[in-house]
Design a protein around this motif. Structure first.
Motif, PDB file in Angstrom:
ATOM      1  N   MET A   1      35.728  46.925  48.033  1.00  0.00           N
ATOM      2  CA  MET A   1      36.778  46.171  47.348  1.00  0.00           C
ATOM      3  C   MET A   1      36.571  46.258  45.847  1.00  0.00           C
ATOM      4  SD  MET A   1      37.410  42.086  47.560  1.00  0.00           S
ATOM      5  CE  MET A   1      38.322  41.263  46.282  1.00  0.00           C
ATOM      6  N   ARG A   2      37.481  46.941  45.131  1.00  0.00           N
ATOM      7  CA  ARG A   2      37.352  47.064  43.690  1.00  0.00           C
ATOM      8  C   ARG A   2      38.139  45.990  42.967  1.00  0.00           C
ATOM      9  NH1 ARG A   2      35.003  47.360  40.312  1.00  0.00           N
ATOM     10  NH2 ARG A   2      36.547  48.087  38.840  1.00  0.00           N
ATOM     11  N   GLY A   3      39.064  45.350  43.644  1.00  0.00           N
ATOM     12  CA  GLY A   3      39.828  44.319  42.952  1.00  0.00           C
ATOM     13  C   GLY A   3      40.645  43.534  43.931  1.00  0.00           C
ATOM     14  N   GLY A   4      41.225  42.448  43.500  1.00  0.00           N
ATOM     15  CA  GLY A   4      42.045  41.630  44.364  1.00  0.00           C
ATOM     16  C   GLY A   4      42.596  40.482  43.574  1.00  0.00           C
ATOM     17  N   SER A   5      43.370  39.642  44.210  1.00  0.00           N
ATOM     18  CA  SER A   5      43.957  38.516  43.490  1.00  0.00           C
ATOM     19  C   SER A   5      43.299  37.222  43.913  1.00  0.00           C
ATOM     20  CB  SER A   5      45.463  38.450  43.753  1.00  0.00           C
ATOM     21  OG  SER A   5      45.697  38.211  45.120  1.00  0.00           O
ATOM     22  N   SER A   6      43.290  36.283  43.020  1.00  0.00           N
ATOM     23  CA  SER A   6      42.692  34.978  43.295  1.00  0.00           C
ATOM     24  C   SER A   6      43.154  34.000  42.254  1.00  0.00           C
ATOM     25  CB  SER A   6      41.167  35.076  43.259  1.00  0.00           C
ATOM     26  OG  SER A   6      40.581  33.808  43.275  1.00  0.00           O
ATOM     27  N   SER A   7      43.395  32.784  42.660  1.00  0.00           N
ATOM     28  CA  SER A   7      43.693  31.751  41.669  1.00  0.00           C
ATOM     29  C   SER A   7      42.389  31.177  41.187  1.00  0.00           C
ATOM     30  CB  SER A   7      44.564  30.646  42.297  1.00  0.00           C
ATOM     31  OG  SER A   7      43.875  30.048  43.376  1.00  0.00           O
ATOM     32  N   ALA A   8      42.365  30.737  39.938  1.00  0.00           N
ATOM     33  CA  ALA A   8      41.115  30.199  39.396  1.00  0.00           C
ATOM     34  C   ALA A   8      41.421  28.973  38.570  1.00  0.00           C
ATOM     35  CB  ALA A   8      40.422  31.257  38.540  1.00  0.00           C
ATOM     36  N   ALA A   9      40.601  27.940  38.762  1.00  0.00           N
ATOM     37  CA  ALA A   9      40.772  26.721  37.978  1.00  0.00           C
ATOM     38  C   ALA A   9      40.422  26.996  36.535  1.00  0.00           C
ATOM     39  CB  ALA A   9      39.861  25.624  38.544  1.00  0.00           C
ATOM     40  N   THR A 297      42.175  56.692  26.594  1.00  0.00           N
ATOM     41  CA  THR A 297      42.017  58.006  27.217  1.00  0.00           C
ATOM     42  C   THR A 297      41.997  57.876  28.745  1.00  0.00           C
ATOM     43  OG1 THR A 297      39.609  57.831  27.083  1.00  0.00           O
ATOM     44  CG2 THR A 297      40.737  58.918  25.257  1.00  0.00           C
ATOM     45  N   LYS A 298      42.360  58.939  29.398  1.00  0.00           N
ATOM     46  CA  LYS A 298      42.370  58.957  30.858  1.00  0.00           C
ATOM     47  C   LYS A 298      40.952  58.709  31.386  1.00  0.00           C
ATOM     48  CE  LYS A 298      43.729  61.815  34.799  1.00  0.00           C
ATOM     49  NZ  LYS A 298      44.264  63.136  35.248  1.00  0.00           N
ATOM     50  N   GLY A 299      40.851  57.860  32.387  1.00  0.00           N
ATOM     51  CA  GLY A 299      39.544  57.567  32.974  1.00  0.00           C
ATOM     52  C   GLY A 299      38.776  56.469  32.277  1.00  0.00           C
ATOM     53  N   GLU A 325      39.205  49.416  35.969  1.00  0.00           N
ATOM     54  CA  GLU A 325      39.767  50.714  35.600  1.00  0.00           C
ATOM     55  C   GLU A 325      41.240  50.570  35.241  1.00  0.00           C
ATOM     56  OE1 GLU A 325      38.397  52.692  39.219  1.00  0.00           O
ATOM     57  OE2 GLU A 325      36.936  53.781  37.980  1.00  0.00           O
ATOM     58  N   MET A 326      41.790  51.624  34.676  1.00  0.00           N
ATOM     59  CA  MET A 326      43.129  51.559  34.114  1.00  0.00           C
ATOM     60  C   MET A 326      44.198  51.223  35.161  1.00  0.00           C
ATOM     61  SD  MET A 326      42.798  51.920  30.863  1.00  0.00           S
ATOM     62  CE  MET A 326      41.312  50.928  31.147  1.00  0.00           C
ATOM     63  N   ASP A 327      44.021  51.683  36.392  1.00  0.00           N
ATOM     64  CA  ASP A 327      45.038  51.392  37.414  1.00  0.00           C
ATOM     65  C   ASP A 327      44.988  49.941  37.883  1.00  0.00           C
ATOM     66  OD1 ASP A 327      42.695  51.451  38.821  1.00  0.00           O
ATOM     67  OD2 ASP A 327      43.335  52.935  40.292  1.00  0.00           O
ATOM     68  N   GLU A 328      44.008  49.189  37.413  1.00  0.00           N
ATOM     69  CA  GLU A 328      43.900  47.777  37.769  1.00  0.00           C
ATOM     70  C   GLU A 328      44.497  46.868  36.701  1.00  0.00           C
ATOM     71  OE1 GLU A 328      39.978  47.142  40.308  1.00  0.00           O
ATOM     72  OE2 GLU A 328      39.554  48.339  38.517  1.00  0.00           O
TER      73      GLU A 328
END
Length: 369
Positions: A1-9, A297-299, A325-328
């Motif tokens: 898992m490189r990323g995801g959503s979450s609510s944070a106080a 730059t790319k990457g 990373e950039m796609d995130e």
């Protein structure tokens, strides 16, 4: 898992300013006060001239008095430059001046040389002035208005520093000198003998529930907008750690690297964390990316290094890191994984810090004209 959503106080940054910790400055002297930003900029800002190490070999008596007088004048000039920048609203310049002077005051306050005219009590006062400089720097970087150390407070210290050799009154603020702390360069820590492994415990003595408002570095303001270009604000909300309550003076270093690990923007340090709660260290601080997204730059990747102070080794080191990373880069909340040190900017040999569900919690805001 490189990323995801979450609510944070969301928690407010702060902490009583009287808890203060180290890294800024105060002073006084007898040089002309610049009339405005241009005059100040025109003055020589050779911070190397503040170095205190060149005092070795100086004798006592009149010669030593001249050296001390010159030293106080340099401190005073630096103090006034910082205060002038502060009053003109040039906050980045003020913070820089305060931090540099504070470090030199701390060095003098802790110096062991015998050729100093400063008594131990005077050195303690010098150390307290350094703490107040750091407090003012922290206030300039805080989004909160409460418990700030104001410029008017700081200006009360100029005559104290100017007359440090004869000052014998009670210090006007309830602060204490804080020891200088060594911050290791990337890769340097691996050459030292580790104390107990961070993930397995033993981070040292616990710290107060509210951390001191100490700022290891500076945050930079948002860049000017450009038509068709996108700017990114990343709010660092909190980080999950098994031993969150044991981390001393934690902060996060944020950098943007290319595939070869080369910096693409200036490196920024957050203020010390605002609070800790259960398995989380809370920051709630905004980082303004110092480059338009389209110009990266790319990457490229954005790195977050969690750092804390190790009292047994007397240095600040990296505990773990995360990257995005950039796609995130997308508006809204995101959680990203934590990896074991040393920080791998090239992203070649990544090892998760823990199997537990503990992450760095961020929230992204995109700005586009």
């Amino acid at each position: 898992m490189r990323g995801g959503s979450s609510s944070a106080a969301k928690f407010g940054c702060g902490g009583k300013w009287s808890w203060a910790a180290p890294e800024l400055v105060a002073a006084a002297a007898t040089e002309a006060v610049p009339r405005g930003p241009l005059d100040a900029a025109a003055q020589t800002r050779d911070h190397g001239s503040l170095e205190l190490s060149g005092r070795g070999g100086v004798g006592t008596g009149a010669a030593m008095s001249e050296v001390t007088r010159s030293l106080l004048q340099r401190w005073g000039a630096s103090f006034r430059r910082g205060a002038d920048f502060d009053s003109w609203g040039q906050l980045v310049e003020a913070i820089d001046e305060y931090q540099i002077l504070a470090r030199h005051l701390q060095k003098e306050a802790q110096a062991q040389h015998n050729n100093s005219e400063f008594t131990e009590e005077q050195k303690k006062t010098i150390g307290k002035i350094a703490t107040c400089l750091e407090l003012r720097s922290a206030a300039l970087q805080s989004t909160q208005s409460q418990d700030e150390f104001k410029l008017e407070d700081l200006k009360k210290l100029e005559p104290i520093l100017k007359n440090i050799l004869t000052y014998n009154k009670e210090f006007p603020f309830d602060v204490q000198p804080v020891p200088l702390r060594r911050i290791l360069a990337p890769g340097e820590e691996e050459n030292l003998e580790f104390e107990e492994d961070d993930e397995e415990g033993g981070a040292g003595a616990g710290s107060p529930d509210s951390f001191p408002a100490r700022v290891p570095g500076t945050l930079l303001p948002r860049l000017p907008s450009e038509p068709g270009m996108t700017l990114l604000t990343i709010k660092i909300e909190k980080i999950g750690l098994k031993d969150a309550g044991q981390c001393i003076d934690p902060y996060i270093t944020v950098s943007v690297k290319d595939l070869n690990g080369i910096d693409l923007t200036p490196v920024q340090d957050t203020p010390v964390a605002s609070r800790k709660e259960d398995t989380y260290v809370h920051f709630n601080v905004d980082i303004e990316l110092q480059k338009h997204i389209e110009k990266l730059t790319k990457g490229a990747a954005i790195f977050f290094e969690f750092k804390h102070y190790k009292p047994k080794k007397r240095f600040t080191s990296t505990k773990c890191f995360a990257f995005m990373e950039m796609d995130e880069i997308k508006p809204g909340p995101i959680i990203i994984e934590l990896y074991k040190k040393p920080t791998d900017f090239k992203r070649k040999k990544l090892q998760l810090l823990t199997k537990k569900p503990l992450y760095l919690h961020l929230h992204q805001t995109l700005h586009k004209e």
